[in-house]
Design a protein around this motif. Structure first.
Motif, PDB file in Angstrom:
ATOM      1  N   GLN A 192       0.817  -1.207   0.000  1.00 43.73           N
ATOM      2  CA  GLN A 192       0.000   0.000   0.000  1.00 43.73           C
ATOM      3  C   GLN A 192       0.852   1.259   0.000  1.00 43.73           C
ATOM      4  O   GLN A 192       0.482   2.285  -0.576  1.00 43.73           O
ATOM      5  N   SER A 193       2.003   1.200   0.638  1.00 44.64           N
ATOM      6  CA  SER A 193       2.873   2.385   0.740  1.00 44.64           C
ATOM      7  C   SER A 193       3.891   2.466  -0.392  1.00 44.64           C
ATOM      8  O   SER A 193       4.638   3.446  -0.481  1.00 44.64           O
ATOM      9  N   PHE A 230       8.872   4.728  -1.035  1.00 44.17           N
ATOM     10  CA  PHE A 230       7.738   4.388  -0.188  1.00 44.17           C
ATOM     11  C   PHE A 230       7.212   5.632   0.523  1.00 44.17           C
ATOM     12  O   PHE A 230       7.940   6.608   0.722  1.00 44.17           O
ATOM     13  N   LEU A 231       5.944   5.579   0.876  1.00 41.19           N
ATOM     14  CA  LEU A 231       5.295   6.647   1.615  1.00 41.19           C
ATOM     15  C   LEU A 231       5.586   6.497   3.102  1.00 41.19           C
ATOM     16  O   LEU A 231       5.494   5.392   3.651  1.00 41.19           O
ATOM     17  N   LEU A 247       6.343   9.818 -10.091  1.00 43.88           N
ATOM     18  CA  LEU A 247       6.046   8.995  -8.924  1.00 43.88           C
ATOM     19  C   LEU A 247       4.708   8.305  -9.110  1.00 43.88           C
ATOM     20  O   LEU A 247       3.693   8.956  -9.345  1.00 43.88           O
ATOM     21  N   LYS A 248       4.702   6.967  -9.018  1.00 41.30           N
ATOM     22  CA  LYS A 248       3.489   6.187  -9.232  1.00 41.30           C
ATOM     23  C   LYS A 248       3.136   5.439  -7.956  1.00 41.30           C
ATOM     24  O   LYS A 248       3.948   4.701  -7.407  1.00 41.30           O
ATOM     25  N   TYR A 249       1.873   5.636  -7.490  1.00 39.30           N
ATOM     26  CA  TYR A 249       1.387   4.971  -6.297  1.00 39.30           C
ATOM     27  C   TYR A 249       0.843   3.580  -6.623  1.00 39.30           C
ATOM     28  O   TYR A 249       0.612   3.236  -7.786  1.00 39.30           O
ATOM     29  N   SER A 250       0.606   2.807  -5.565  1.00 36.86           N
ATOM     30  CA  SER A 250       0.134   1.437  -5.744  1.00 36.86           C
ATOM     31  C   SER A 250      -1.276   1.376  -6.332  1.00 36.86           C
ATOM     32  O   SER A 250      -1.660   0.362  -6.922  1.00 36.86           O
ATOM     33  N   ALA A 273      -3.391   6.523   0.279  1.00 42.58           N
ATOM     34  CA  ALA A 273      -2.615   5.373   0.738  1.00 42.58           C
ATOM     35  C   ALA A 273      -2.027   5.640   2.122  1.00 42.58           C
ATOM     36  O   ALA A 273      -1.637   6.765   2.452  1.00 42.58           O
ATOM     37  N   ALA A 274      -1.969   4.582   2.922  1.00 42.96           N
ATOM     38  CA  ALA A 274      -1.414   4.706   4.274  1.00 42.96           C
ATOM     39  C   ALA A 274       0.089   4.953   4.214  1.00 42.96           C
ATOM     40  O   ALA A 274       0.784   4.450   3.325  1.00 42.96           O
TER      41      ALA A 274
END
Length: 454
Positions: free
Chosen positions: A119-120, A140-141, A162-165, A194-195
């Motif tokens: 998720q991060s 990672f976040l 930057l690409k998130y999940s 996202a967490a």
């Protein structure tokens, strides 16, 4: 395990469960657990046989509590095949658990760790000034509102994607903090639900602990990789590195190293020589030169402890162009289309047809009077321009400015092969690690790293 803690209350609590894990040979093992009261005497004992299918195996020990048992400090002492294999201390007291007691951290299952890490997860793509991607790796976040990655992932970039999940993405050319030698960078996160991961407490890990990170599989998905922390080292100028038992692929560089509670303890990567991969660092840092053509096997990988990244960052961001102006970014190798390969050598044979390098090396001694640079070109397209050689130290300082005043005129036709060679003396250089770039006009065409020893 639910509600992990070390203090238990009678009559509220009814049992204590202790889990232990070991590494040993597969096969049948006899396991014993001795529950010792505050006086150090054995109050209860459990024993059983266990068939281990793998090198790593574990066991649960359960102890029933009663109103009549002694209060104070208890210990479970575990034995495997008659040998002491660990102990765990806990306290038994009377009354009810205080309402304001701080709940213990919960150890996550492998599935929970995987979900939290995925998720991060952030894919970090570095693009050059033309907008072309030249590197894709991980980040990672993390709280408060950061994307953390390895500096090597952004090195030389003009813009970052930057690409998130969840598939959403954004672009930026801004950093909020970084350290090139320590190999970490922090960016402000874009909008996302996202967490974000929490950082672990300082000194919350030890050599021998178990950790995990997300590896990038060939098909593109992410897989969990469990590792042990095998050691730690401090490198001059680069700081501490954590040794882990697996060697990450290039796609995993910059991802998070998590403990069993899902907290960040490090950033995967940690190259010691900025711009060089971990494999290249291993080759040039070897005490003895690595023979040309031989294979080098890495036992494990490195990570940067999260404690090296300050918990607070500047309120304003810094454009990537500032890093270029400050000399912290070597430009990416983007003019290599006509380069077949390059090599450093102690001499070059110029007899016969095309010259070729002799006694190739990555490590040279002060006893070697000179280093030869050899590049073989083959024209994939017709090209004409100026070729220069640039020598840098690990901090990206140019050491041979005078060479730039005498560029080599170079032209090549499609299908044609040519070589270029240079040599420079080692006498005036201190021992250390260096970088050599061969430029075609205004961009690097070939790059390597090498070491000068006594």
């Amino acid at each position: 395990m639910e509600d992990p803690r070390t203090v238990f209350y009678i009559p509220e609590d009814h049992q204590v469960i202790v889990y232990m894990e070991w590494e040993g040979p597969p096969g049948k093992h006899h396991i014993e657990g001795f529950w010792k009261n505050p006086a150090g005497k054995t109050a209860a004992m459990t024993d059983f046989d266990y068939e281990a299918k793998q090198n790593k195996f574990g066991a649960f020990f359960t102890f029933t509590l009663s109103d009549s048992m002694a209060l104070g400090g208890w210990t479970l002492e575990a034995h495997v095949d008659g040998e002491l294999a660990g102990s765990h201390a806990f306290e038994i007291t009377s009354g009810n658990r205080p309402a304001d007691a701080v709940p213990a951290r919960k150890m996550l299952t492998p599935s929970e760790l995987y979900e939290r890490a995925v998720q991060s997860a952030v894919t970090v793509e570095a693009a050059d000034k033309s907008g072309q991607r030249f590197r894709s790796a991980s980040g990672f976040l993390m709280e408060p509102d950061w994307i953390v990655t390895a500096f090597e992932n952004i090195d030389g970039a003009t813009k970052l994607r930057l690409k998130y999940s969840d598939g959403s993405q954004f672009e930026t050319d801004q950093l909020i903090s970084w350290n090139r030698r320590q190999d970490w960078a922090v960016l402000k996160a874009g909008p996302t639900k996202a967490a974000k991961l929490k950082r672990a407490a300082v000194d919350s890990w030890s050599v021998g602990d178990t950790a995990m990170y997300l590896e990038t599989a060939p098909e593109g998905n992410r897989v969990i990789t469990n590792v042990s922390i095998d050691g730690k080292n401090v490198f001059p100028g680069a700081g501490m590195r954590v040794n882990i038992s697996a060697a990450p692929t290039d796609g995993a560089i910059g991802t998070c190293l998590l403990n069993e509670y899902g907290e960040v303890i490090g950033v995967i990567g940690g190259t010691i020589v900025p711009g060089a991969s971990a494999m290249k660092f291993l080759e040039i840092a070897s005490p003895s030169p690595v023979a040309a053509g031989s294979r080098v096997y890495m036992r494990g990988g490195l990570a940067v402890p999260i404690a090296m990244i300050p918990a607070t960052a500047a309120e304003t961001s810094t454009p990537l162009t500032v890093l270029v102006a400050k000399g912290e970014f070597p430009l990416p190798v983007t003019a290599s289309r006509n380069v077949v390969y390059g090599q450093l050598a102690r001499s070059v044979n110029t007899k016969g047809g095309l010259p070729f390098p002799v006694d190739n090396a990555e490590t040279f001694s002060k006893r070697d009077p000179k280093v030869n640079i050899y590049v073989l070109w083959e024209g994939r397209e017709k090209a004409k321009g100026l070729v220069t050689v640039r020598l840098f130290d690990v901090d990206n300082h140019l050491l041979n400015k005078s060479w730039l005043e005498k560029p080599m005129k170079f032209s090549i036709n499609r299908g044609e092969q040519k070589t270029t060679t240079w040599e420079f003396p080692t006498g005036s250089l201190p021992t250390g690690v260096y970088r050599i770039d061969v430029w075609f006009d205004d961009a690097p065409a070939w790059r390597t790293f090498w070491r000068l020893a006594e």
